[in-house]
Design a protein around this motif. Structure first.
Motif, PDB file in Angstrom:
ATOM      1  N   LEU A 113      -1.844  -1.941  -4.084  1.00 46.98           N
ATOM      2  CA  LEU A 113      -3.223  -1.465  -3.910  1.00 46.98           C
ATOM      3  C   LEU A 113      -3.785  -0.833  -5.176  1.00 46.98           C
ATOM      4  O   LEU A 113      -4.981  -0.970  -5.463  1.00 46.98           O
TER       5      LEU A 113
ATOM      6  N   GLU B 151     -17.847  -0.989   0.210  1.00 46.79           N
ATOM      7  CA  GLU B 151     -16.532  -0.814   0.821  1.00 46.79           C
ATOM      8  C   GLU B 151     -16.722  -0.519   2.301  1.00 46.79           C
ATOM      9  O   GLU B 151     -17.271   0.521   2.668  1.00 46.79           O
TER      10      GLU B 151
ATOM     11  N   ASP C 175      -5.116  -0.468   5.184  1.00 54.40           N
ATOM     12  CA  ASP C 175      -4.662   0.690   4.415  1.00 54.40           C
ATOM     13  C   ASP C 175      -3.200   1.021   4.641  1.00 54.40           C
ATOM     14  O   ASP C 175      -2.557   1.643   3.800  1.00 54.40           O
TER      15      ASP C 175
ATOM     16  N   VAL D   2       0.853  -1.190   0.000  1.00 53.80           N
ATOM     17  CA  VAL D   2       0.000   0.000   0.000  1.00 53.80           C
ATOM     18  C   VAL D   2       0.887   1.237   0.000  1.00 53.80           C
ATOM     19  O   VAL D   2       2.117   1.148  -0.016  1.00 53.80           O
TER      20      VAL D   2
ATOM     21  N   SER E 280      -3.280   5.924   0.664  1.00 56.75           N
ATOM     22  CA  SER E 280      -3.741   4.576   0.342  1.00 56.75           C
ATOM     23  C   SER E 280      -5.189   4.581  -0.144  1.00 56.75           C
ATOM     24  O   SER E 280      -5.546   3.877  -1.093  1.00 56.75           O
ATOM     25  N   ARG E 281      -6.024   5.376   0.488  1.00 50.52           N
ATOM     26  CA  ARG E 281      -7.430   5.420   0.088  1.00 50.52           C
ATOM     27  C   ARG E 281      -7.570   6.031  -1.306  1.00 50.52           C
ATOM     28  O   ARG E 281      -8.397   5.604  -2.112  1.00 50.52           O
TER      29      ARG E 281
ATOM     30  N   LEU F  63      -6.366   3.326  -3.813  1.00 50.68           N
ATOM     31  CA  LEU F  63      -7.399   2.307  -3.990  1.00 50.68           C
ATOM     32  C   LEU F  63      -8.472   2.772  -4.960  1.00 50.68           C
ATOM     33  O   LEU F  63      -8.860   2.064  -5.892  1.00 50.68           O
TER      34      LEU F  63
END
Length: 455
Positions: A335, A224, A283, A74, A81-82, A85
């Motif tokens: 990721l 999610e 994450d 990640v 990270s979010r 993704l």
């Protein structure tokens, strides 16, 4: 009579395509569960579990039912990270490495996985932490999600009222919000210490309700679950407080396993187990603050760094009848690869007007090939600095960052580590690893060129 039978026979052929189309199975549902700052070494199947104070039977069983990755990577902090993704792009491209990177959040022209799946007629829901913007226009329901229940920022704010000389007149509490696409989000309640303990339980119930509605409507869905645990303050639900006898972290680990089980049980009860992809991951690497610190297992480091403990996290994926059970792999996956992979599942084309860093890993997940479609990736951090580059079993550090508190130290002589012989990155290779430098530098130059061309 014969003429009537002939007409009926011909009509049956005319209507056959209609009935055949109606019988076609829906595209698979996708349920992605993401923990917040859970290290590589916490689950039983990653060498943790009882050694960390609590067994993780449901997640260990999930691992045996699909594919477990040992080298899933990640970005090094929550927001990046979010962003990675959702967009399939490293956060350095979208200004979201730092939660306050551009002052607003994820750029509105970014194309998210929720937007791609919506084009395939999926219903999309986010349950939990967003951390990619908190103003109108920068919320989940502005970025492709049909429904959202959760918070805009980090869980750490719940502890503010308990801290030294807290002034409630000067500090506004973070709110738990409920939002529907096209409508103004509504505050549900303040996100305080009591709500911190109950939050993940609420997220599970919200997600189950979302799944139930869509199953009833015969709609494929993407759910999610962006869980808040074990981010500090690491406090278990009241039903799990003291359950293990090994402290709050172990109680939270037991609760995390239970919450995953609740989701899996609901999917089975709804009769959609065979047509649902389950992904469970984290994450970031573990927390470093005592007493909330976690474990990265055999790796060294915590989030905010380019060390393996920051980048490698648990990853489990199950798709009955498609992904072979019992698989374990040390192939590199990142990721950013989830967006193109799930787009392939939904038969949606990728955006062609921007660089996409992710690669389609579907054939690898389905065991149609033994190797990942990725050999490495760049690692960026604060101020968009290149921290390191990971290639095969090698890691080249360009910037020295030991932990969250470290200042950034550019390295004149790059640090070279072999992750097989030195998983904790403690012994710099020296001349025996110099052959790797020109290979990796070419890859760094190629990536940087894409940044220059697409500012």
């Amino acid at each position: 009579m014969k003429r009537y039978q002939t007409v009926c026979f011909l009509l049956s052929f005319l209507y056959l395509p209609m009935f055949t189309a109606a019988a076609e199975p829906q595209r698979p549902n996708i349920v992605l569960m993401m923990m917040d700052n859970l290290g590589w070494g916490e689950l039983g199947v990653y060498g943790g579990g009882e050694l960390r104070g609590a067994a993780t039977p449901r997640l260990d069983k999930l691992a045996s039912e699909g594919l477990q990755l040992l080298n899933f990577n990640v970005e090094s902090i929550c927001s990046s990270s979010r962003s990675a993704l959702l967009t399939g792009r490293h956060a350095v491209r979208s200004g979201t490495w730092n939660p306050r990177g551009n002052g607003k959040g994820l750029e509105r022209d970014e194309i998210t996985i929720a937007e791609l799946l919506s084009k395939a007629d999926y219903m999309t829901g986010l349950f939990g932490k967003w951390h990619l913007g908190k103003t109108p226009g920068y919320l989940p329901t502005d970025q492709g999600f049909d429904y959202w229940y959760g918070t805009t920022e980090s869980t750490r704010s719940v502890a503010y009222p308990t801290q030294l000389q807290y002034d409630d007149a000067e500090s506004s509490p973070q709110m738990i919000l409920r939002a529907y696409k096209g409508k103004t989000p509504e505050p549900v309640k303040a996100y305080g210490m009591d709500e911190r303990r109950s939050m993940d339980s609420e997220l599970v119930q919200e997600a189950i309700t979302f799944m139930q509605k869509n199953v009833k409507a015969k709609k494929s869905f993407f759910a999610e679950l962006s869980f808040t645990q074990p981010h500090y303050p690491t406090l278990p639900h009241k039903d799990f407080a003291g359950k293990t006898g090994n402290g709050n972290f172990a109680d939270v680990l037991a609760e995390m396993d239970y919450r995953a089980g609740q989701v899996l049980d609901a999917i089975k009860k709804l009769g959609i187990e065979e047509n649902t992809i389950i992904i469970w991951t984290s994450d970031n690497g573990p927390e470093w603050r005592y007493p909330y610190h976690g474990s990265a297992g055999v790796w060294r480091g915590n989030y905010y760094t380019a060390l393996e403990g920051s980048l490698r996290v648990p990853f489990l994926i199950r798709w009955p009848g498609k992904i072979k059970p019992g698989g374990i792999s040390n192939e590199i996956v990142h990721l950013v690869d989830l967006l193109p992979t799930l787009a392939k599942v939904a038969d949606q084309p990728m955006p062609d007007d921007r660089p996409i860093d992710g690669v389609d890993q579907l054939d690898f997940f389905l065991s149609k090939q033994s190797h990942s479609n990725r050999e490495g990736f760049p690692i960026f951090g604060r101020h968009d600095k290149l921290y390191a580059y990971k290639w095969r079993n090698w890691k080249i550090h360009y910037t020295k960052v030991d932990d969250v508190r470290s200042s950034l130290e550019p390295l004149q002589l790059k640090l070279i580590f072999n992750l097989l012989t030195d998983p904790k990155e403690e012994y710099e290779m020296g001349p025996d690893g110099y052959w790797v430098l020109p290979i990796v530098q070419k890859k760094v130059n190629a990536f940087n060129l894409t940044l220059e061309k697409n500012k």
